[in-house]
Design an enzyme around this catalytic site. Structure first.
Site, short mmCIF file in Angstrom:
data_model
loop_
_atom_site.label_atom_id
_atom_site.label_comp_id
_atom_site.label_asym_id
_atom_site.label_seq_id
_atom_site.Cartn_x
_atom_site.Cartn_y
_atom_site.Cartn_z
N HIS A 1 -15.30 0.41 2.27
CA HIS A 1 -15.12 1.69 2.97
C HIS A 1 -16.22 2.67 2.64
O HIS A 1 -16.11 3.83 3.00
CB HIS A 1 -13.77 2.29 2.58
CG HIS A 1 -12.61 1.46 3.03
ND1 HIS A 1 -11.95 1.68 4.21
CD2 HIS A 1 -12.00 0.39 2.47
CE1 HIS A 1 -10.98 0.79 4.35
NE2 HIS A 1 -11.00 -0.01 3.30
N CYS B 1 -7.65 2.16 1.09
CA CYS B 1 -8.74 1.43 0.45
C CYS B 1 -8.27 0.79 -0.86
O CYS B 1 -7.79 1.47 -1.76
CB CYS B 1 -9.88 2.41 0.17
SG CYS B 1 -11.14 1.74 -0.91
N SER C 1 0.80 -1.23 0.00
CA SER C 1 0.00 0.00 0.00
C SER C 1 0.82 1.27 0.00
O SER C 1 0.29 2.36 -0.18
CB SER C 1 -0.94 0.00 1.20
OG SER C 1 -1.80 -1.12 1.11
N ASP D 1 -11.26 -6.10 -0.93
CA ASP D 1 -10.77 -5.03 -0.08
C ASP D 1 -10.42 -5.69 1.25
O ASP D 1 -10.85 -6.80 1.54
CB ASP D 1 -11.87 -3.99 0.13
CG ASP D 1 -11.29 -2.64 0.43
OD1 ASP D 1 -11.62 -1.68 -0.29
OD2 ASP D 1 -10.46 -2.54 1.39
N ASP E 1 -17.29 1.89 -2.61
CA ASP E 1 -16.54 0.67 -2.33
C ASP E 1 -17.45 -0.32 -1.63
O ASP E 1 -17.88 -0.08 -0.50
CB ASP E 1 -15.34 1.00 -1.45
CG ASP E 1 -14.63 -0.26 -0.97
OD1 ASP E 1 -14.81 -1.34 -1.58
OD2 ASP E 1 -13.88 -0.15 0.03
#
Lengths: 379, 629
Positions: B370, B383, B327, B364, B351
């Site tokens: 999210h 996310c 990430s 996710d 999402d």
């Protein structure tokens, strides 16, 4: 009057046995030796002075002995010498791979050294005994007298000394009149033998080739001479370094005490066998030639004494001794300058070493004695 | 052979022979005279040269190697003089016997013997080789008294390299080793053979290797008179050696220590950079090694310990190991969305907790998703779905083209040896990378994985720190460097290693501001909030988790997976947020979530760098110690 010694008379008495030209030349050589020794090995100066003194004293003593008396000593000396050589072969001490020394309890002596004087003395005396009747038989007998001690010395093994002793005997035989018809072929064989060794050195020097006649170290010496670079850090190092020392001396030398090869220990055995390299390095060609001239004059004087000697024995003896001096000088300088193999022969009158110096000075003493004999015999 | 001759005949014949003998002598002595003339006049020049060659040796005087100090002058590498016992094998007749006899005077271990054998095989036959190093004064005295018994053996004073910081700078400073055959080839290729005469050691790793040319100096020489044993008799003339240049680093030893200790016995790496110059402030690869072990030949046991350890302490993870960025890639992806116009900062996506692509469900990490996610929230909450979509919109070429200027997948050009390129995936890359046609094709689903920093992505911590530095430095990217000044020790003149801007990436300030603001909020309210709770400065960051092991169908649960197969933990950070003085990438191998293991390390490092705070329990022993030199 007769019993009071006047100082002048005393000096005259002392000088009586001395042959002035010979003594002068000898003094020059001995002085040069001391000077070179100071550079080559100052620690040995004292010993060299003592050796010189002893040698001169013995020379004087020998010179006072009438020549006929000297010749009469030949047989006993020769017999003692041969007995001692046999003793060495049986009980001798081994040093550096060779059995040369005999410990008599009082002193350690090298009987082969004695033979250098005893041999020509013996043969000269022998021919003197046969004077007027010297023929084939006499030469054969002389050859046997020569061969026995030489063979004993060769087996020690000591190639250098055996060659010198053999040479001493051969010189007497030569002067005694051995026919040229025999001499010429002998010399030819020797020359051809040496020539072939030089020519086929490469093959002969292969490690697997066994020379039979010579020991391994002797073969090594000959091979190293043929190609010094083959063993630059071993035996060849000696020859390479001594020729460098001589060559780098140039015309006038590097100066007394200034030889780099000498003082940085590149010259091996620089106070004994290789002392000539020290001299040539520090005094150059001028010094080397001066030495040759002095030596030649000394030899010339020796030959003159021989030519004028009163009896056959003294003639032969004087001639042979002179030739021995020459042989020492030639073999030594030839070796150090790289034209002869490394054989352990000192430079006469110069190299350090009491025994050799004493032997040589006794030789000079014999010459003087013979010279005095002539003076006495010619009123 | 007549039997009877008159005495007169006899005498005249003898006299003839005496004349012959005299002539023979004359000829022989003449031969000698000719020989002397040949040696002393004709070949005088040759023998004179030979004698001079004998007498005079040109002894190289190796220069004093330059020291290496940190930005505050703390010594990282220096020299000390020690006596070694050297044998010149070419001058020794029986080596084994000589060594046995030496062993009665000084301590000679089996290790010393083995090392001697090894060194001997590597050296020329006339060179001297140490049998013992670092002799005590007593041993030197004992040997000197018996030196005459050992031709070809001598005591020599030599300079040894010393690394007072031990393993702290192993991967930065590197180490020295004896020059081997390969080094000889390199030296020859550089045309430095003459300059290395007399030098026995050369930089093998780290700065010692990369700055070898600066550190080494110019070899001097002494003309000495030597005797037949090769020993010096007197000095004739001297050309002094020029000492090597010293290095002053950008690295802060204090910061390095904090970072190094923050790792404890965990494996990982940290690279901290000053964004405005590219100067490296700290470069840690954990575990490290003690370069002092290599100084006079590493022992077999030590070498095995280092080389065969599963933790691979000799591996420089900071610049060589490439890991998927996870990430931490998202801020760059977000910036790519803004810069390419595929997204605006305000634009939000819905999402639902997954993204469908090609019949595959990309999950996710938050069950149920999210909700509405814009750029800010996508970074703060990390996310995935936002980036699955963005990656699809950008396409793999779009991603690769945007990321390339940040240095991803390329050598950064740092002044340390042994950097690796990593992988910036693209269809092009895949075609070159794989041989089988089936494997060469790029699949759309692979783009989706790349969007969240997984898949083929693989970057070194150094690349990530460099890219982050560019991001927080308004797109101006500097070449990372460890050395700040090269100092001439004789004049004291400093040559600065100029910050070298590699490129200015055209980025809009508004876009940069949006991403950076989101990264600041990561540490306020997002995944980094716990690690940076109560920070007295504003700090931007981003957590990341790089998958080591892909679990098919099952949910990833740390406890179930062997430690070595756990995910790698990433954290990137910069501070202060408005004008960053430090930007860094932290990786903890198998550390699990980035927020848990990597972020606290970043916190400690920044606390120390900006506030001078040391983590609790970490003594400031090096601060109290008197400054070196």
């Amino acid at each position: 009057m007769e019993f009071r010694l006047h100082p002048v008379a005393l000096i005259r008495a002392i000088l009586r046995p001395i042959d002035p030209p010979l003594f002068l030349l000898l003094t020059v050589l001995l002085a040069a030796a001391l000077m070179i020794m100071q550079s080559a090995s100052p620690a040995r100066m004292e010993a060299q002075l003592v050796n010189t003194g002893v040698a001169l004293a013995l020379m004087w003593v020998t010179a006072r002995i009438p020549a006929p008396r000297l010749l009469s000593l030949a047989m006993p000396l020769y017999v003692v010498g041969v007995v001692l050589l046999v003793g060495v072969a049986l009980f001798g001490e081994i040093s550096k791979g060779a059995q040369r020394w005999l410990d008599l309890g009082v002193a350690r002596i090298q009987p082969s050294e004695l033979m250098k004087i005893a041999m020509p003395l013996m043969l000269a005396w022998f021919f003197q005994q046969r004077e007027g009747a010297i023929g084939f038989v006499e030469f054969v007998l002389a050859g046997v007298l020569l061969a026995v001690p030489v063979a004993l010395i060769v087996t020690q093994p000591d190639l250098g000394t055996s060659l010198l002793v053999a040479a001493a005997g051969l010189y007497v035989i030569f002067f005694a009149g051995l026919s040229w018809k025999l001499i010429v072929p002998l010399v030819l064989v020797a020359v051809l033998g040496l020539g072939s060794i030089v020519a086929f050195g490469d093959t002969l020097c292969q490690p697997e080739v066994d020379w039979h006649v010579l020991r391994e170290y002797q073969k090594h010496r000959v091979c190293t001479l043929l190609d010094p670079t083959s063993d630059p850090l071993g035996k060849g190092f000696h020859i390479i370094q001594s020729t460098i020392a001589i060559g780098s001396g140039g015309l006038f030398g590097k100066g007394w005490m200034l030889g780099t090869q000498t003082h940085l220990s590149f010259i091996p055995e620089r106070h004994t066998d290789f002392i000539f390299a020290v001299m040539a390095e520090e005094f150059g060609l001028v010094g080397a030639l001066a030495l040759l001239v002095v030596l030649f004059l000394l030899l010339l004087r020796g030959l003159m004494i021989a030519a004028a000697a009163p009896t056959l024995g003294t003639r032969l003896l004087a001639g042979a001794i002179t030739m021995i001096f020459f042989t020492y000088a030639f073999v030594n300088m030839g070796m150090v300058s790289g034209i002869l193999p490394v054989v352990g022969v000192p430079l006469p009158f110069i190299s350090y070493g009491g025994t050799a110096l004493v032997t040589l000075c006794i030789g000079v003493g014999i010459l003087m004695s013979i010279q005095r004999e002539r003076a006495l015999s010619q009123p | 052979m007549t039997e009877f001759r008159s005495p007169d005949q006899e005498i005249s014949r003898l006299r003839l022979r005496l004349v012959v003998a005299g002539l023979f002598m004359l000829v022989c002595l003449g031969l000698l005279a000719a020989r002397f003339f040949y040696l002393q006049v004709v070949r005088f020049d040759y023998y004179h040269t030979r004698a001079e060659d004998n007498r005079i040796a040109l002894v190289p005087v190796p220069p004093n190697r330059g020291a290496i100090v940190d930005r505050n002058g703390k010594v990282l590498a220096r020299n000390f003089a020690a006596y070694t016992l050297d044998i010149t094998p070419s001058q020794v007749e029986d080596l084994d016997d000589t060594i046995d006899r030496l062993a009665e005077i000084v301590d000679i271990s089996d290790y010393d013997r083995r090392r001697f054998k090894k060194f001997r095989e590597e050296s020329k036959f006339f060179e001297s080789v140490p049998i013992r190093t670092k002799l005590t004064d007593e041993e030197v005295a004992r040997f000197i008294a018996r030196r005459y018994l050992f031709p070809g053996v001598d005591v020599q004073a030599r300079l040894f390299r010393e690394y007072p910081q031990g393993d702290l700078f192993g991967h930065v400073v590197g180490y020295m080793g004896r020059i081997n055959n390969r080094d000889v080839d390199h030296i020859e290729a550089r045309g430095e053979t003459a300059n290395y005469r007399g030098t026995e050691h050369i930089g093998k790793r780290g700065l010692e290797e990369s700055y070898e040319a600066e550190l080494h100096g110019k070899t001097g020489s002494e003309q000495v008179e030597v005797d037949a044993g090769g020993r010096k008799v007197r000095l004739l003339s001297r050309r002094t050696a020029v000492p090597g240049n010293s290095l002053i680093l950008t690295v802060d030893a204090g910061l390095q220590a904090v970072a190094h200790q923050a790792f404890g016995d965990r494996r990982g790496a940290l690279v901290a950079i000053e964004p405005s110059t590219g100067g490296v402030l700290a470069l840690v690869s954990s575990p490290s090694f003690d370069p002092n072990l290599f100084v006079d030949g590493i022992s077999v046991a030590d070498w095995r310990g280092l080389n065969e350890s599963p933790d691979r302490p000799l591996l420089n993870r900071a610049i060589y190991s490439a890991y998927p960025p996870g990430s931490t890639f998202k801020p760059f992806m977000g910036l790519a969305g803004l810069s390419t116009g595929k997204r605006t900062a305000q634009q939000a996506i819905a999402d639902a907790g997954f993204y469908m692509f090609g019949g595959h469900r990309f999950m996710d990490d938050k069950i149920g998703g999210h909700g509405m996610v814009d750029l800010h929230k996508s970074i703060v909450e990390s996310c995935n779905t936002y980036y699955y979509m963005l990656a699809n919109d950008l396409g793999i070429d779009g991603i690769a083209d945007f990321m390339r200027p940040f240095g991803f997948g390329q050598l950064t050009g740092i002044d340390l040896p042994g950097e690796s390129e990593g992988v910036l995936p693209s269809p092009d890359w895949k075609r070159k990378r794989f041989k089988k046609p089936g494997q060469q094709k790029w699949y759309g689903g692979e783009t989706i994985s790349v969007g969240i920093g997984q898949g083929y992505n693989a970057y070194t911590p150094l690349q990530l720190a460099t890219a982050l530095s560019a991001l927080v430095n308004d797109g101006v990217m500097f070449k990372p460097h460890v050395v700040k000044y090269v100092v001439d020790p004789q004049t004291g003149a400093r040559r600065e290693v100029e910050p070298e801007p590699i490129r200015r990436i055209p980025l809009k300030p508004a876009h940069l501001a949006a991403v950076r603001a989101a990264m600041v909020d990561v540490n306020r309210t997002g995944t980094g909030a716990r690690a940076f709770a109560g920070a007295e400065y504003t700090v931007g960051g981003k957590t990341g988790t790089a998958q080591v092991y892909s679990l098919k169908g099952t949910k990833y649960k740390e406890g179930n997976v062997a430690e070595r197969l756990r995910d790698h933990s990433w954290f990137i950070a910069f501070a202060p947020a408005d004008k960053p003085k430090i930007a860094m990438a932290v990786l903890v191998e198998n550390g699990g979530f980035g927020s848990r293991s990597a972020a606290p390390i970043a916190r400690q490092v920044i606390d120390y760098y900006l506030l001078g705070k040391r983590p609790a329990g970490q003594a400031s022993e090096d601060e109290d110690a008197p400054a070196d030199e």
